[in-house]
Design a protein around this motif. Structure first.
Motif, mmCIF file in Angstrom:
data_model
loop_
_atom_site.group_PDB
_atom_site.id
_atom_site.type_symbol
_atom_site.label_atom_id
_atom_site.label_comp_id
_atom_site.label_asym_id
_atom_site.label_seq_id
_atom_site.Cartn_x
_atom_site.Cartn_y
_atom_site.Cartn_z
ATOM 1 N N HIS A 1 66.806 -0.509 56.503
ATOM 2 C CA HIS A 1 67.565 -1.708 56.151
ATOM 3 C C HIS A 1 67.182 -2.862 57.062
ATOM 4 O O HIS A 1 67.010 -4.003 56.618
ATOM 5 C CB HIS A 1 69.072 -1.411 56.234
ATOM 6 C CG HIS A 1 69.899 -2.497 55.605
ATOM 7 N ND1 HIS A 1 70.793 -3.247 56.302
ATOM 8 C CD2 HIS A 1 69.916 -2.976 54.329
ATOM 9 C CE1 HIS A 1 71.350 -4.141 55.499
ATOM 10 N NE2 HIS A 1 70.835 -3.989 54.295
ATOM 11 N N GLU A 2 66.985 -2.533 58.342
ATOM 12 C CA GLU A 2 66.594 -3.582 59.291
ATOM 13 C C GLU A 2 65.209 -4.146 58.925
ATOM 14 O O GLU A 2 64.971 -5.344 58.985
ATOM 15 C CB GLU A 2 66.557 -2.997 60.704
ATOM 16 C CG GLU A 2 66.401 -4.063 61.764
ATOM 17 C CD GLU A 2 66.155 -3.445 63.130
ATOM 18 O OE1 GLU A 2 66.765 -2.410 63.431
ATOM 19 O OE2 GLU A 2 65.316 -4.004 63.859
ATOM 20 N N ASN B 1 70.772 7.673 49.308
ATOM 21 C CA ASN B 1 71.871 6.771 49.635
ATOM 22 C C ASN B 1 72.696 6.445 48.394
ATOM 23 O O ASN B 1 73.930 6.441 48.428
ATOM 24 C CB ASN B 1 71.243 5.482 50.217
ATOM 25 C CG ASN B 1 72.211 4.640 50.979
ATOM 26 O OD1 ASN B 1 73.158 5.149 51.591
ATOM 27 N ND2 ASN B 1 71.992 3.331 50.968
ATOM 28 N N ASP C 1 66.864 -4.620 52.163
ATOM 29 C CA ASP C 1 67.167 -4.249 50.779
ATOM 30 C C ASP C 1 68.516 -3.525 50.751
ATOM 31 O O ASP C 1 68.720 -2.570 51.506
ATOM 32 C CB ASP C 1 66.032 -3.322 50.298
ATOM 33 C CG ASP C 1 66.212 -2.829 48.870
ATOM 34 O OD1 ASP C 1 67.356 -2.757 48.382
ATOM 35 O OD2 ASP C 1 65.189 -2.478 48.256
ATOM 36 N N PRO C 2 69.480 -3.967 49.884
ATOM 37 C CA PRO C 2 70.808 -3.321 49.854
ATOM 38 C C PRO C 2 70.757 -1.821 49.530
ATOM 39 O O PRO C 2 71.665 -1.082 49.889
ATOM 40 C CB PRO C 2 71.578 -4.089 48.781
ATOM 41 C CG PRO C 2 70.607 -4.987 48.113
ATOM 42 C CD PRO C 2 69.378 -5.104 48.962
ATOM 43 N N ASN C 3 69.691 -1.394 48.861
ATOM 44 C CA ASN C 3 69.575 0.043 48.572
ATOM 45 C C ASN C 3 69.468 0.877 49.849
ATOM 46 O O ASN C 3 69.682 2.077 49.841
ATOM 47 C CB ASN C 3 68.343 0.319 47.708
ATOM 48 C CG ASN C 3 68.587 -0.070 46.278
ATOM 49 O OD1 ASN C 3 69.503 0.450 45.644
ATOM 50 N ND2 ASN C 3 67.803 -1.017 45.781
ATOM 51 N N TYR C 4 69.065 0.217 50.951
ATOM 52 C CA TYR C 4 68.943 0.919 52.229
ATOM 53 C C TYR C 4 70.203 0.764 53.092
ATOM 54 O O TYR C 4 70.265 1.307 54.187
ATOM 55 C CB TYR C 4 67.742 0.381 53.022
ATOM 56 C CG TYR C 4 66.382 0.673 52.419
ATOM 57 C CD1 TYR C 4 66.020 1.963 52.053
ATOM 58 C CD2 TYR C 4 65.443 -0.349 52.261
ATOM 59 C CE1 TYR C 4 64.756 2.224 51.525
ATOM 60 C CE2 TYR C 4 64.176 -0.088 51.737
ATOM 61 C CZ TYR C 4 63.835 1.200 51.374
ATOM 62 O OH TYR C 4 62.599 1.462 50.861
ATOM 63 N N SER C 5 71.166 -0.021 52.630
ATOM 64 C CA SER C 5 72.375 -0.234 53.431
ATOM 65 C C SER C 5 73.220 1.046 53.375
ATOM 66 O O SER C 5 73.688 1.438 52.300
ATOM 67 C CB SER C 5 73.129 -1.437 52.859
ATOM 68 O OG SER C 5 74.374 -1.511 53.460
ATOM 69 N N LEU D 1 68.120 5.230 57.401
ATOM 70 C CA LEU D 1 68.587 4.134 56.540
ATOM 71 C C LEU D 1 68.758 2.849 57.350
ATOM 72 O O LEU D 1 68.386 1.768 56.880
ATOM 73 C CB LEU D 1 69.911 4.525 55.871
ATOM 74 C CG LEU D 1 69.749 5.456 54.666
ATOM 75 C CD1 LEU D 1 71.073 6.095 54.278
ATOM 76 C CD2 LEU D 1 69.145 4.711 53.462
ATOM 77 N N ASN D 2 69.291 2.966 58.571
ATOM 78 C CA ASN D 2 69.466 1.762 59.396
ATOM 79 C C ASN D 2 68.122 1.099 59.679
ATOM 80 O O ASN D 2 67.999 -0.124 59.578
ATOM 81 C CB ASN D 2 70.181 2.107 60.710
ATOM 82 C CG ASN D 2 71.678 2.241 60.510
ATOM 83 O OD1 ASN D 2 72.264 1.580 59.640
ATOM 84 N ND2 ASN D 2 72.319 3.105 61.288
#
Ligand SMILES: NC(=O)c1ccc[n+]([C@@H]2O[C@H](COP(=O)([O-])OP(=O)(O)OC[C@H]3O[C@@H](n4cnc5c(N)ncnc54)[C@H](O)[C@@H]3O)[C@@H](O)[C@H]2O)c1
Length: 285
Positions: free
Chosen positions: A249-250, A199, A254-258, A245-246
């Motif tokens: 993130h859920e 990402n 963590d913003p790294n997964y956004s 990634l979704n």
């Protein structure tokens, strides 16, 4: 005798085809459930083509290929999986689709069948809860390309039985793989660590830090990786990468997964990587 005499695979995409090839190669009888007669024929062709490539490279005898293919069949009827000892679902990374399929399998399959998912991020317990046999549901997470990659993550939920986990482990070993047990947490080991990197590579491209070719070259030459992040994203499939990634993130916030905006735009444009012949790079076939 193999751990599971007959294996069912639901889904005829990249992973369904790769796991089927791996399983027939290790002596298992396999039936693939596809959505349409066209996709059933197409997955057969894709397994055949992949086996032929291995013959061309001298990794396999052509007589062995015919024997392998005689252990593979395809169907569009879920009832044809009813007698399988193990079924692995490999459909799109979408919890509602996977939930429906695992529930249908629970109804159709004999009580002793172990039901497994090849999901990358969806909590296995959510799928197990859709069945009346949660102690027989686990994750058997192969990597792409399945015939080549050694790792299989065996995912243990809070309620799965030790027997199911041990059987899944033995199955992975029979397939010539290296099983690693992991608890039921989004991304398990590999994707939880890999996806922030992939990402952030897209975000780096968005910021014009370097070209995609430059970033791929840097990660191959500087880290010794066999392929750079953009070649890997194209191999995984950009829709699958976005779904992973979704979910991550859920789960972790963590913003790294956004997901990087460019990834979302490419999926909307149906640029899915190798499988649609266009992703970060273009592919002939
Ligand atoms: N691509 C990878 O690198 C990779 C690696 C490991 C695990 N996985 C996981 O494997 C699974 C499949 O990924 P893939 O790369 O094979 O995807 P894919 O896009 O190649 O194939 C998806 C399959 O799902 C089927 N499908 C789509 N919508 C459906 C629906 N509504 N009902 C029934 N079937 C439907 C498609 O017909 C196709 O057979 C996902 O859970 C993914 O997270 C993917």
């Amino acid at each position: 005798m193999t751990e599971f005499e007959s294996l069912g695979i639901v889904g005829s995409g990249i992973m369904g085809s790769g796991i089927a090839e791996t399983a027939i190669d290790s002596g298992h009888e396999v039936v693939i459930l596809a959505r349409t007669p066209q996709s059933a024929q197409s997955v057969l062709r894709s397994v055949q083509a992949s086996l032929s490539k291995r013959v061309e490279k001298g990794h396999k005898a052509s007589s062995q290929t015919e024997e392998d293919l005689s252990r593979l069949s395809v169907t569009t009827e879920i009832a044809d999986l009813s007698n399988c000892d193990l079924v692995i679902e490999t459909v799109v990374e979408d919890i509602s689709v996977k939930s429906r399929i695992i529930n249908d399998l629970d109804v159709v399959c004999k009580p002793s069948t172990v039901l497994a998912s090849n999901t990358s991020t969806i909590p296995l317990i959510e799928l197990a809860a859709k069945t009346k046999r949660p102690e027989k549901v686990c994750g058997i997470h192969f990597f792409n390309p399945a015939p080549v990659m050694k790792l299989v993550e065996i995912v243990r939920t809070l309620v799965v039985s030790d027997e199911t986990i041990q059987r899944a482990r033995r199955f992975a070993l029979e397939c010539g793989k290296e099983p690693v047990e992991v608890s039921d947490r989004a991304g398990f080991i590999v994707n939880a660590l890999l996806f922030p990197y992939l990402n952030n590579a897209i975000k780096m491209l968005e910021m014009n830090v370097a070209s995609k070719e430059g970033i791929d070259t840097a990660m191959r030459g500087g880290c010794g990786f066999p392929m750079g992040p953009f070649a890997l994203l194209d191999l995984v499939g950009l829709d699958t990468a976005l779904a992973i990634l979704n979910s991550l993130h859920e789960e972790f916030g963590d913003p790294n997964y956004s997901p990087a905006p460019l990834l979302k735009r490419m999926v909307a444009a149906k640029m899915l990587g190798r499988k649609s012949r266009a992703g970060f790079y273009s592919y002939e076939n």
